[in-house]
Scaffold this active site. Structure first.
Site, PDB file in Angstrom:
ATOM      1  N   GLU A  32       0.860  -1.126   0.088  1.00 47.98           N
ATOM      2  CA  GLU A  32       0.081  -0.112  -0.021  1.00 47.98           C
ATOM      3  C   GLU A  32       0.955   1.254   0.003  1.00 47.98           C
ATOM      4  OE1 GLU A  32      -2.586   0.364   3.187  1.00 47.98           O
ATOM      5  OE2 GLU A  32      -3.463   1.967   2.580  1.00 47.98           O
ATOM      6  N   ARG A 252       4.485 -14.150   9.082  1.00 47.51           N
ATOM      7  CA  ARG A 252       5.215 -12.987   9.145  1.00 47.51           C
ATOM      8  C   ARG A 252       6.112 -12.935   9.868  1.00 47.51           C
ATOM      9  NH1 ARG A 252       1.475  -8.628   8.385  1.00 47.51           N
ATOM     10  NH2 ARG A 252       2.601  -7.118   9.495  1.00 47.51           N
ATOM     11  N   LYS A 262       4.112   0.836  10.443  1.00 47.26           N
ATOM     12  CA  LYS A 262       4.157   1.949   9.857  1.00 47.26           C
ATOM     13  C   LYS A 262       3.566   3.018  10.744  1.00 47.26           C
ATOM     14  CE  LYS A 262       3.181   0.517   5.568  1.00 47.26           C
ATOM     15  NZ  LYS A 262       2.068   0.417   4.290  1.00 47.26           N
TER      16      LYS A 262
END
Ligand code: ATP
Ligand code: MG
Ligand code: MG
Length: 529
Positions: A32, A252, A262
């Protein structure tokens, strides 16, 4: 399934894809565009590239831009730069927004097929109903009513804004992701690619399978916290009669003493606790590269974990130790002495001269350096303190000396040492091999930087407040004096200050500032001091 994978010895991997054919594999990395890449993203990007390469296929970098409130063009540029830093090819780029027209048509098709409905239930109520497995009051509205409301959504009208579009799957499913997930939402914020053309945007759940299918993706790699969503992904494609895509999921990664989000990293930037997104303490691609991480080490390490299905809590030490193995054979050797407490020693019998030595004794291809000799040298305070009267020690790249006189101040700090050259001495018989630096015009000021973890907690847990975890002091600066060879180094060059560690040139000297070197962790001592 995709578990037929084995990470063998370091450097050799065997991770396989399910149903993969040579030349027919297409993967995609879908960031993204809402920030900078971190090491978790690097894992996803490198795995996607690895499979594209292994099967001589294609990798698509897809900017997943379905939420105009969070995304910006400038992040696309930074993400491409970050991918280049880790050696991932971003020549094939697409945007989820390239497919907005087709997705809109597909949403209409779902509505007409009775497989989607508009819903103006309050968000809170919707959440409660979903948990309680209660159908929405709008679930059985007519197709005409749904088409009418969806048109209002597309206009961004007052009525439209109250609605969202939901897939009509199974409100009573044991799998929460199947309980009529939202597939379209209104958003009046202009989009960084499509401007104000759209007032409705597909959700990730709707867009991802469709774009994967349309773009010819053969294998969609996803982190396995999405595993519950796999049936939903399949449902979308099946309901729309679209080509199926194989999902391959992986674990992950997380690192000790590290935040990989983020939002939390942004907090550190906003508080001024770090200099920016490329701070050497940050787990961003920029941060770790700046601190001396090589692409090779990063790739090797990540592919070693590649097949794991567990969410891993990884140790930075292991990654840095791997990096060390890569840089050690090619890092030139220089000398530096810490300025604070540096002791000037007089060496009886020494004369001023300059000699050439290999910069790396085990890698002669790296060439030579010039070493200055003279009757006065600097020693580190710590080394000077270790000396004993009359002792014979070795000065590296020079020869043996006798310690003749040690002068200390009233605090026990050594203020001067008299040495006597004894070149006939056998360096194999001495216990101490010391680094030293001639006091002359060649000696060059510099700054050594070293870092600690930004946070004090090894494994961050749900509910932890970042502000309670901040390490009070995590940057350490040392003024130092180095041999003049370092003046030829360029930004990003990696080398070793003997007996101090590996360093990377972060900022070359300017008219007013000496050169700044960042210590590269080596997987051993946590900090230099
Ligand atoms: P963050 O909020 O930390 O930036 P994200 O998942 O929201 O993470 P995206 O830009 O959507 O960020 O992620 C792009 C890709 O990177 C996704 O495929 C995602 O699964 C993967 N990814 C993100 N974090 C990790 C991680 N810690 N380990 C492995 N893969 C990750
Ligand atoms: Mg995301
Ligand atoms: Mg996230």
């Amino acid at each position: 399934n995709n578990k037929g994978s084995k990470a063998a010895d370091q450097g050799k991997f065997e991770i396989g894809l399910t149903d993969a054919m040579m030349g027919k594999v297409c993967t995609r990395f879908p960031p993204e565009p809402s920030g900078y890449l971190h090491i978790g993203h690097a894992k996803a990007a490198l795995l996607n590239q690895y499979f594209a390469d292994t099967y001589k296929g294609k990798l698509i970098i897809r900017f997943d831009d379905t939420n105009p409130s969070k995304e910006k063009s400038e992040y696309e540029e930074s993400i491409k730069e970050d991918l280049a830093l880790i050696g991932v090819d971003s020549s094939v780029v697409s945007h989820t927004s390239d497919f907005f027209d087709q997705m809109y048509e597909l949403a209409l098709k779902l509505i007409k097929d009775g497989k989607a409905f508009c819903d103006d239930t309050e968000q809170m109520t919707m959440r409660e109903e979903r948990t309680a497995r209660i159908p929405s009051k709008c679930r059985d509205n007519s197709i005409e009513e749904n088409l009418r409301r969806f048109a209002e959504m597309a206009k961004g009208s007052e009525e439209g804004l109250k609605n969202c579009l939901r897939a009509k799957i199974d409100y009573n499913s044991p799998n929460g992701t199947m309980r009529d997930p939202v597939i379209y939402r209104c958003n009046l914020t202009p989009h960084h690619c499509t401007g104000d053309k759209w007032k409705v945007y597909p959700t990730y759940d709707f867009a991802c399978p469709i774009v994967d299918s349309l773009e010819g993706v053969s294998h969609a790699l996803r982190t396995n916290e999405y595993r519950d969503r796999n049936v939903q992904y399949d449902w979308m494609l099946e309901s729309l009669g679209m080509r199926k895509v194989t999902i391959w999921d992986f674990g992950r990664i997380n690192f000790v003493y590290t935040l990989l989000s983020k939002r939390k990293l942004q907090w550190f930037v906003d508080q001024g606790l770090v200099a920016g997104w490329d701070d050497p303490r940050f787990p961003t691609v920029r941060g770790i590269r700046r601190r001396g991480m090589t692409i090779e080490a990063l790739k090797t390490y990540i592919l070693m974990q590649g097949a794991s299905q567990n969410t891993l809590l990884l140790e930075w030490d292991k990654l840095w130790a791997l990096n060390r193995k890569i840089i050690d054979p090619i890092a030139p050797r220089y000398v530096a002495v810490l300025k604070e407490g540096a002791v000037v020693c007089n060496i009886a019998g020494a004369t001023a001269e300059i000699k050439e030595h290999p910069v790396h004794k085990k890698n002669l291809e790296l060439g030579n350096k010039k070493t200055h000799y003279g009757p006065k040298v600097y020693l580190d305070q710590e080394d000077a303190k270790s000396l004993e009267d009359g002792e014979e020690v070795t000065l590296m790249d020079w020869g043996n000396v006798f310690v003749r006189k040690i002068v200390k101040d009233d605090k026990g700090e050594v203020t001067s040492v008299d040495l006597e050259l004894h070149l006939a001495g056998d360096f194999k018989k001495t216990k101490k091999k010391l680094t030293w630096l001639t006091v002359d015009e060649d000696a060059t000021d510099c700054i050594l930087l070293d870092y600690d973890y930004l946070i004090t907690k090894k494994k961050v847990e749900e509910g932890d407040e970042v502000k309670d975890l901040v390490t009070p002091e995590s940057e350490f600066r040392y003024a130092a004096i180095a041999d003049g060879n370092i003046r030829d180094l360029k930004k990003g060059d990696i080398f070793q200050f003997e007996r101090k560690g590996y360093f990377i040139l972060d900022a070359p000297a300017t008219a007013t500032e000496p050169a700044h070197f960042i210590r590269i962790p080596d997987g051993k001592a946590a900090t230099m001091a």
